[in-house]
Design a protein around this motif. Structure first.
Motif, PDB file in Angstrom:
ATOM      1  N   VAL A  65       0.826  -1.101   0.005  1.00 54.38           N
ATOM      2  CA  VAL A  65      -0.090  -0.103  -0.065  1.00 54.38           C
ATOM      3  C   VAL A  65       0.873   1.256   0.130  1.00 54.38           C
ATOM      4  O   VAL A  65       2.010   1.018   0.483  1.00 54.38           O
ATOM      5  CB  VAL A  65      -0.961  -0.180   1.101  1.00 54.38           C
ATOM      6  CG1 VAL A  65      -1.908  -1.164   1.110  1.00 54.38           C
ATOM      7  CG2 VAL A  65      -0.087   0.086   2.622  1.00 54.38           C
ATOM      8  N   PRO A  66       0.379   2.345  -0.432  1.00 54.37           N
ATOM      9  CA  PRO A  66       1.310   3.600  -0.661  1.00 54.37           C
ATOM     10  C   PRO A  66       1.480   4.218   0.706  1.00 54.37           C
ATOM     11  O   PRO A  66       2.526   4.699   0.856  1.00 54.37           O
ATOM     12  CB  PRO A  66       0.612   4.569  -1.739  1.00 54.37           C
ATOM     13  CG  PRO A  66      -0.763   3.848  -1.797  1.00 54.37           C
ATOM     14  CD  PRO A  66      -0.774   2.461  -1.499  1.00 54.37           C
ATOM     15  N   ASP A  67       0.238   4.136   1.591  1.00 53.39           N
ATOM     16  CA  ASP A  67       0.381   4.837   2.834  1.00 53.39           C
ATOM     17  C   ASP A  67      -0.155   3.887   3.830  1.00 53.39           C
ATOM     18  O   ASP A  67      -1.281   3.652   4.260  1.00 53.39           O
ATOM     19  CB  ASP A  67      -0.533   6.050   2.708  1.00 53.39           C
ATOM     20  CG  ASP A  67      -0.333   6.870   4.173  1.00 53.39           C
ATOM     21  OD1 ASP A  67       0.078   6.236   5.130  1.00 53.39           O
ATOM     22  OD2 ASP A  67      -0.909   8.009   4.006  1.00 53.39           O
ATOM     23  N   LEU A  68       1.096   3.038   4.433  1.00 58.54           N
ATOM     24  CA  LEU A  68       0.704   2.159   5.609  1.00 58.54           C
ATOM     25  C   LEU A  68      -0.162   2.453   6.680  1.00 58.54           C
ATOM     26  O   LEU A  68      -1.179   1.977   7.110  1.00 58.54           O
ATOM     27  CB  LEU A  68       1.982   1.601   6.044  1.00 58.54           C
ATOM     28  CG  LEU A  68       1.885   0.485   6.941  1.00 58.54           C
ATOM     29  CD1 LEU A  68       1.117  -1.011   6.239  1.00 58.54           C
ATOM     30  CD2 LEU A  68       2.980  -0.066   7.544  1.00 58.54           C
ATOM     31  N   ASP A  69       0.200   3.726   7.089  1.00 57.89           N
ATOM     32  CA  ASP A  69      -0.541   4.271   8.312  1.00 57.89           C
ATOM     33  C   ASP A  69      -2.009   4.642   8.238  1.00 57.89           C
ATOM     34  O   ASP A  69      -2.988   4.214   8.912  1.00 57.89           O
ATOM     35  CB  ASP A  69       0.034   5.438   9.154  1.00 57.89           C
ATOM     36  CG  ASP A  69       1.327   5.171   9.711  1.00 57.89           C
ATOM     37  OD1 ASP A  69       1.436   3.981  10.490  1.00 57.89           O
ATOM     38  OD2 ASP A  69       2.572   5.614   9.708  1.00 57.89           O
ATOM     39  N   ALA A  70      -2.286   5.130   6.759  1.00 56.15           N
ATOM     40  CA  ALA A  70      -3.721   5.361   6.628  1.00 56.15           C
ATOM     41  C   ALA A  70      -4.473   4.337   6.443  1.00 56.15           C
ATOM     42  O   ALA A  70      -5.502   4.073   6.716  1.00 56.15           O
ATOM     43  CB  ALA A  70      -3.937   6.230   5.172  1.00 56.15           C
ATOM     44  N   CYS A  71      -3.838   3.146   5.822  1.00 56.68           N
ATOM     45  CA  CYS A  71      -4.547   1.891   5.745  1.00 56.68           C
ATOM     46  C   CYS A  71      -4.732   1.222   7.031  1.00 56.68           C
ATOM     47  O   CYS A  71      -6.119   0.584   7.039  1.00 56.68           O
ATOM     48  CB  CYS A  71      -3.725   0.901   4.603  1.00 56.68           C
ATOM     49  SG  CYS A  71      -3.803   1.506   2.940  1.00 56.68           S
ATOM     50  N   ILE A  72      -3.976   1.276   8.096  1.00 53.28           N
ATOM     51  CA  ILE A  72      -4.227   0.529   9.021  1.00 53.28           C
ATOM     52  C   ILE A  72      -5.263   1.336   9.962  1.00 53.28           C
ATOM     53  O   ILE A  72      -6.403   0.661  10.369  1.00 53.28           O
ATOM     54  CB  ILE A  72      -2.916   0.789  10.008  1.00 53.28           C
ATOM     55  CG1 ILE A  72      -1.634  -0.135   9.694  1.00 53.28           C
ATOM     56  CG2 ILE A  72      -3.350   0.560  11.568  1.00 53.28           C
ATOM     57  CD1 ILE A  72      -0.477   0.165  10.246  1.00 53.28           C
ATOM     58  N   ALA A  73      -5.469   2.750   9.622  1.00 58.61           N
ATOM     59  CA  ALA A  73      -6.519   3.626  10.442  1.00 58.61           C
ATOM     60  C   ALA A  73      -7.963   3.173   9.647  1.00 58.61           C
ATOM     61  O   ALA A  73      -8.638   2.984  10.389  1.00 58.61           O
ATOM     62  CB  ALA A  73      -5.992   5.197  10.328  1.00 58.61           C
ATOM     63  N   PHE A  74      -7.917   3.104   8.481  1.00 57.47           N
ATOM     64  CA  PHE A  74      -9.218   2.700   7.729  1.00 57.47           C
ATOM     65  C   PHE A  74      -9.446   1.432   8.024  1.00 57.47           C
ATOM     66  O   PHE A  74     -10.805   0.965   8.298  1.00 57.47           O
ATOM     67  CB  PHE A  74      -8.731   2.647   6.048  1.00 57.47           C
ATOM     68  CG  PHE A  74      -9.811   2.169   5.259  1.00 57.47           C
ATOM     69  CD1 PHE A  74     -10.929   3.012   5.069  1.00 57.47           C
ATOM     70  CD2 PHE A  74     -10.234   0.773   5.020  1.00 57.47           C
ATOM     71  CE1 PHE A  74     -11.992   2.580   4.253  1.00 57.47           C
ATOM     72  CE2 PHE A  74     -11.169   0.342   4.290  1.00 57.47           C
ATOM     73  CZ  PHE A  74     -12.053   1.354   3.905  1.00 57.47           C
TER      74      PHE A  74
END
Length: 139
Positions: A11-20
């Motif tokens: 994924v391009p933004d790991l932290d954003a995907c974790i939060a999602f």
């Protein structure tokens, strides 16, 4: 015996995907380790940590799915109202792609949301698997 145990995604933004996936899918980080230039994260639904996980890691490109591309991850919810709640939250967050709708036997009542990496995620009730499946008559 063969068992599906995980799905791995760059994924391009790991932290954003974790939060999602924490916010929308009730998944939690169950393992995190160094790797792939940053870290590799395992996420699972509570109680399913030993049966199925999403493995997410940095380095992916944002997916640009065509409007008629229905590739998606599917999450079953425990009622139509829960689908409506997810759709309202996704609408407010600007990531709703399919408004709630009722389709046939195999589709049920569902909505679609785009994760920060561009993957489509379906939230449904009334499909012949997941919560409510035992109440479904055969087609």
């Amino acid at each position: 015996m063969v068992s599906l145990t995980h799905l791995a995604l760059h994924v391009p933004d790991l932290d954003a995907c974790i939060a999602f996936y924490e916010e929308f899918c009730n998944m939690r980080v169950v393992s995190e380790r160094p790797g792939k230039g940053s870290r590799i994260v395992w996420m699972a639904e509570p109680g399913k940590e030993k049966s199925f996980v999403f493995v997410i890691m940095p380095g992916g490109q944002s997916r640009q799915l065509a409007e008629n591309d229905y590739s998606h991850f599917g999450f079953a919810l425990d009622g139509r109202e829960a689908v409506d709640v997810i759709a309202a939250r996704a609408q407010a967050a600007g990531c709703l792609i399919w408004s709630p709708r009722q389709d046939g036997f195999y589709t049920g009542y569902y909505c679609g949301v785009r994760d920060p990496a561009g993957h489509y995620v379906e939230f449904s009730y009334g499909q012949p698997l997941g919560p409510g499946a035992e109440e479904m008559p055969a087609p």
